[in-house]
Design a protein around this motif. Structure first.
Motif, PDB file in Angstrom:
ATOM      1  N   PRO A 152       0.802  -1.219   0.000  1.00 51.89           N
ATOM      2  CA  PRO A 152       0.000   0.000   0.000  1.00 51.89           C
ATOM      3  C   PRO A 152       0.838   1.274   0.000  1.00 51.89           C
ATOM      4  N   VAL A 153       0.181   2.350  -0.393  1.00 51.56           N
ATOM      5  CA  VAL A 153       0.792   3.671  -0.386  1.00 51.56           C
ATOM      6  C   VAL A 153       0.176   4.491   0.744  1.00 51.56           C
ATOM      7  N   ASP A 154       0.996   5.273   1.414  1.00 45.64           N
ATOM      8  CA  ASP A 154       0.493   6.204   2.423  1.00 45.64           C
ATOM      9  C   ASP A 154      -0.068   7.421   1.681  1.00 45.64           C
ATOM     10  N   CYS A 155      -1.376   7.399   1.443  1.00 49.09           N
ATOM     11  CA  CYS A 155      -1.983   8.437   0.599  1.00 49.09           C
ATOM     12  C   CYS A 155      -2.064   9.790   1.282  1.00 49.09           C
ATOM     13  N   GLU A 156      -1.945   9.832   2.601  1.00 45.63           N
ATOM     14  CA  GLU A 156      -1.888  11.129   3.272  1.00 45.63           C
ATOM     15  C   GLU A 156      -0.543  11.801   3.006  1.00 45.63           C
ATOM     16  N   ARG A 157       0.489  11.001   3.009  1.00 43.80           N
ATOM     17  CA  ARG A 157       1.833  11.528   2.755  1.00 43.80           C
ATOM     18  C   ARG A 157       2.039  11.751   1.260  1.00 43.80           C
ATOM     19  N   PHE A 158       1.686  10.771   0.453  1.00 46.10           N
ATOM     20  CA  PHE A 158       1.810  10.887  -1.008  1.00 46.10           C
ATOM     21  C   PHE A 158       0.521  11.508  -1.554  1.00 46.10           C
ATOM     22  N   SER A 159       0.352  12.791  -1.306  1.00 51.13           N
ATOM     23  CA  SER A 159      -0.853  13.489  -1.739  1.00 51.13           C
ATOM     24  C   SER A 159      -0.482  14.586  -2.738  1.00 51.13           C
ATOM     25  N   PHE A 258       4.939  -0.729  -7.566  1.00 48.21           N
ATOM     26  CA  PHE A 258       4.927   0.288  -6.514  1.00 48.21           C
ATOM     27  C   PHE A 258       5.323   1.670  -7.012  1.00 48.21           C
ATOM     28  N   LYS A 259       6.263   1.733  -7.953  1.00 48.98           N
ATOM     29  CA  LYS A 259       6.600   3.037  -8.539  1.00 48.98           C
ATOM     30  C   LYS A 259       5.344   3.694  -9.104  1.00 48.98           C
ATOM     31  N   ALA A 260       4.613   2.913  -9.883  1.00 49.03           N
ATOM     32  CA  ALA A 260       3.406   3.444 -10.510  1.00 49.03           C
ATOM     33  C   ALA A 260       2.406   3.910  -9.452  1.00 49.03           C
ATOM     34  N   LEU A 261       2.241   3.141  -8.389  1.00 54.93           N
ATOM     35  CA  LEU A 261       1.293   3.504  -7.337  1.00 54.93           C
ATOM     36  C   LEU A 261       1.706   4.797  -6.634  1.00 54.93           C
ATOM     37  N   GLN A 262       3.006   4.999  -6.471  1.00 57.60           N
ATOM     38  CA  GLN A 262       3.472   6.244  -5.867  1.00 57.60           C
ATOM     39  C   GLN A 262       3.139   7.436  -6.761  1.00 57.60           C
ATOM     40  N   ILE A 281      -3.444  -2.511 -12.439  1.00 51.40           N
ATOM     41  CA  ILE A 281      -3.785  -1.212 -11.850  1.00 51.40           C
ATOM     42  C   ILE A 281      -4.091  -0.137 -12.884  1.00 51.40           C
ATOM     43  N   ILE A 282      -3.578  -0.310 -14.108  1.00 45.44           N
ATOM     44  CA  ILE A 282      -3.749   0.721 -15.135  1.00 45.44           C
ATOM     45  C   ILE A 282      -4.872   0.348 -16.106  1.00 45.44           C
ATOM     46  N   GLN A 283      -5.857   1.228 -16.218  1.00 47.89           N
ATOM     47  CA  GLN A 283      -6.849   1.159 -17.283  1.00 47.89           C
ATOM     48  C   GLN A 283      -6.390   2.139 -18.362  1.00 47.89           C
ATOM     49  N   LYS A 320      -7.594   8.460  -7.450  1.00 47.29           N
ATOM     50  CA  LYS A 320      -8.807   7.794  -6.975  1.00 47.29           C
ATOM     51  C   LYS A 320      -8.614   6.284  -6.909  1.00 47.29           C
ATOM     52  N   THR A 321      -7.955   5.713  -7.910  1.00 47.66           N
ATOM     53  CA  THR A 321      -7.693   4.271  -7.933  1.00 47.66           C
ATOM     54  C   THR A 321      -6.874   3.830  -6.728  1.00 47.66           C
ATOM     55  N   VAL A 322      -5.828   4.579  -6.432  1.00 58.67           N
ATOM     56  CA  VAL A 322      -4.941   4.208  -5.326  1.00 58.67           C
ATOM     57  C   VAL A 322      -5.651   4.340  -3.991  1.00 58.67           C
ATOM     58  N   VAL A 323      -6.373   5.433  -3.786  1.00 60.68           N
ATOM     59  CA  VAL A 323      -7.081   5.634  -2.514  1.00 60.68           C
ATOM     60  C   VAL A 323      -8.079   4.504  -2.269  1.00 60.68           C
ATOM     61  N   GLN A 324      -8.783   4.093  -3.300  1.00 61.80           N
ATOM     62  CA  GLN A 324      -9.825   3.083  -3.141  1.00 61.80           C
ATOM     63  C   GLN A 324      -9.274   1.677  -2.967  1.00 61.80           C
ATOM     64  N   ARG A 325      -8.150   1.350  -3.619  1.00 61.82           N
ATOM     65  CA  ARG A 325      -7.723  -0.050  -3.661  1.00 61.82           C
ATOM     66  C   ARG A 325      -6.320  -0.317  -3.145  1.00 61.82           C
ATOM     67  N   TYR A 326      -5.448   0.692  -3.138  1.00 67.74           N
ATOM     68  CA  TYR A 326      -4.042   0.436  -2.834  1.00 67.74           C
ATOM     69  C   TYR A 326      -3.491   1.333  -1.731  1.00 67.74           C
ATOM     70  N   SER A 327      -4.354   1.817  -0.870  1.00 62.92           N
ATOM     71  CA  SER A 327      -3.949   2.644   0.262  1.00 62.92           C
ATOM     72  C   SER A 327      -3.963   1.808   1.536  1.00 62.92           C
ATOM     73  N   TYR A 328      -3.359   2.335   2.613  1.00 60.99           N
ATOM     74  CA  TYR A 328      -3.427   1.647   3.899  1.00 60.99           C
ATOM     75  C   TYR A 328      -4.868   1.560   4.387  1.00 60.99           C
ATOM     76  N   GLU A 329      -5.680   2.554   4.061  1.00 64.61           N
ATOM     77  CA  GLU A 329      -7.091   2.511   4.450  1.00 64.61           C
ATOM     78  C   GLU A 329      -7.779   1.295   3.849  1.00 64.61           C
ATOM     79  N   ALA A 330      -7.323   0.857   2.680  1.00 67.26           N
ATOM     80  CA  ALA A 330      -7.907  -0.312   2.019  1.00 67.26           C
ATOM     81  C   ALA A 330      -7.315  -1.624   2.503  1.00 67.26           C
ATOM     82  N   THR A 331      -6.022  -1.627   2.852  1.00 66.46           N
ATOM     83  CA  THR A 331      -5.353  -2.901   3.154  1.00 66.46           C
ATOM     84  C   THR A 331      -5.232  -3.229   4.636  1.00 66.46           C
ATOM     85  N   VAL A 332      -5.193  -2.208   5.506  1.00 68.12           N
ATOM     86  CA  VAL A 332      -5.029  -2.491   6.936  1.00 68.12           C
ATOM     87  C   VAL A 332      -6.150  -3.370   7.483  1.00 68.12           C
ATOM     88  N   PRO A 333      -7.430  -3.085   7.177  1.00 63.16           N
ATOM     89  CA  PRO A 333      -8.486  -3.970   7.686  1.00 63.16           C
ATOM     90  C   PRO A 333      -8.319  -5.411   7.223  1.00 63.16           C
TER      91      PRO A 333
END
Length: 373
Positions: A152-159, A258-262, A281-283, A320-333
């Motif tokens: 996952p990516v830290d989307c708060e930091r990588f904003s 991971f590069k792409a997700l960042q 991850i890419i459409q 939007k893709t990363v926040v919904q599917r590849y963020s800590y908010e998505a993976t921690v649970p």
């Protein structure tokens, strides 16, 4: 206690989890799959303990080993991140703590020393966590208990954050990564040469790495930004287009994009090779672009260089893709639930063993009437 009450008790009980990462926090794989999870897991009733690997001296190795042994008695669950221990230590961990989870996010099986031992490690593990679908297919050859959790990516930091560029009319293509992976950039030298022919000095390449990068026979401007944890986000915010070229080999297919997700988390238009997880991850044309041949790379880059509005659209969709599917908010649970279930399984084993001992003691008492035996 009723079954429902027992389930509630199990779900509310803290689980002690020992993490044994491959590297220190300086390495991206261990940083994002272990260290950055620690604080986030606490709110889910999980008590993490991370033992930092240290092999600098013999004394450090002995201390590390001693800390592992002591922590095994504390832990409900042991998570081993990509580390293949020597056989004696692996055997000791299995003997002292049978419930281990093995996590890996690269095609580590391509290395000869790992290839021979990884199947046995996966078979012996209570559960296996992998970073993408390609690795999941490999792991399922040796284990029926496999869960896919992307890095996952830290989307708060990588904003996204607009920054003032030194030259507004120059488009910056960026790449971030370790020096050992710069060979993928070398593959794009003809692409950069063509871009220079078409765009001249209006396009430049910025490489964020721990090693200086140079092109041999290409005139495009190349700048090198030293990588560090503290400055990586600000460095990437200076990039207009993020690229992730790969080869179509087994190692590349096992990478977790991971590069792409960042890039995507920062709202940066992203162009990648259609290899492995990049295709997941890419459409194409929606949240990024896929490019395989030299001509496709040139055309894809020209699309986002020449059209700032399209570049912005791709970046918004990518974020939007990363926040919904590849963020800590998505993976921690997802990870927390897996660890809680594993902890409950371990408690069931302990409860069963205790019940067996109680029944044995009762049988002895009944047979001998309380007499000393």
């Amino acid at each position: 206690m009723s079954v429902l009450a027992q389930e509630r008790s199990d779900s509310s009980r803290h689980v002690n989890v020992l993490f044994l990462p491959l590297h220190s926090i300086q390495w991206a794989s261990s940083r994002y799959r272990v260290y950055y999870y620690a604080e986030r897991l606490k709110s889910y009733g999980i008590s993490p303990r991370i033992l930092h690997p240290n092999a600098s001296t013999l004394t450090a190795k002995v201390v590390y080993l001693a800390r592992i042994i002591m922590s095994l008695f504390w832990a409900d669950v042991v998570v081993i991140q990509k580390k293949i221990f020597r056989r004696p230590l692996a055997w000791l961990i299995q003997c002292l703590h049978g419930l281990t989870i093995f996590d890996f996010d690269d095609a580590i099986y391509v290395y000869d020393d790992v290839q021979k031992r990884l199947p046995d490690v996966l078979r012996a593990s209570h559960h296996v966590i992998v970073g993408n679908a390609h690795l999941e297919r490999y792991a399922r050859q040796y284990s029926s208990y496999v869960t896919r959790i992307p890095s996952p990516v830290d989307c708060e930091r990588f904003s996204p954050q607009p920054t003032k560029r030194s030259t507004a009319d120059v488009v910056t293509i960026g790449w971030i990564g370790q020096g050992g992976n710069q060979m993928y950039l070398d593959q794009l030298e003809p692409v950069f040469a063509r871009l220079f022919q078409l765009k001249g000095n209006s396009v430049r390449l910025n490489v964020i790495s721990n090693k200086t990068f140079q092109l041999r026979d290409c005139q495009i401007t190349v700048s090198n930004t030293p990588w560090s944890i503290e400055t990586e986000v600000e460095a990437l915010r200076e990039v207009d287009i993020g690229i992730m070229p790969l080869s179509s080999d087994e190692m590349s297919k096992g990478r977790c994009a991971f590069k792409a997700l960042q890039y995507m988390s920062l709202g940066i238009a992203t162009v990648v090779s259609p290899v492995g997880m990049n295709q997941e991850i890419i459409q194409h044309g929606v949240n990024g672009l896929l490019a395989d041949s030299e001509a496709q790379w040139v055309n894809a880059l020209l699309q986002v260089i020449d059209n700032p509005h399209f570049r912005h659209q791709l970046g918004v969709a990518a974020r939007k893709t990363v926040v919904q599917r590849y963020s800590y908010e998505a993976t921690v649970p997802q990870l927390a639930e897996l660890l809680k279930r594993a902890g409950a399984s371990m408690r069931e084993v302990h409860t069963s063993q205790a019940e067996c001992r109680r029944q044995d003691a009762a049988a002895v008492t009944e047979r001998y009437g309380g007499r000393s035996v």
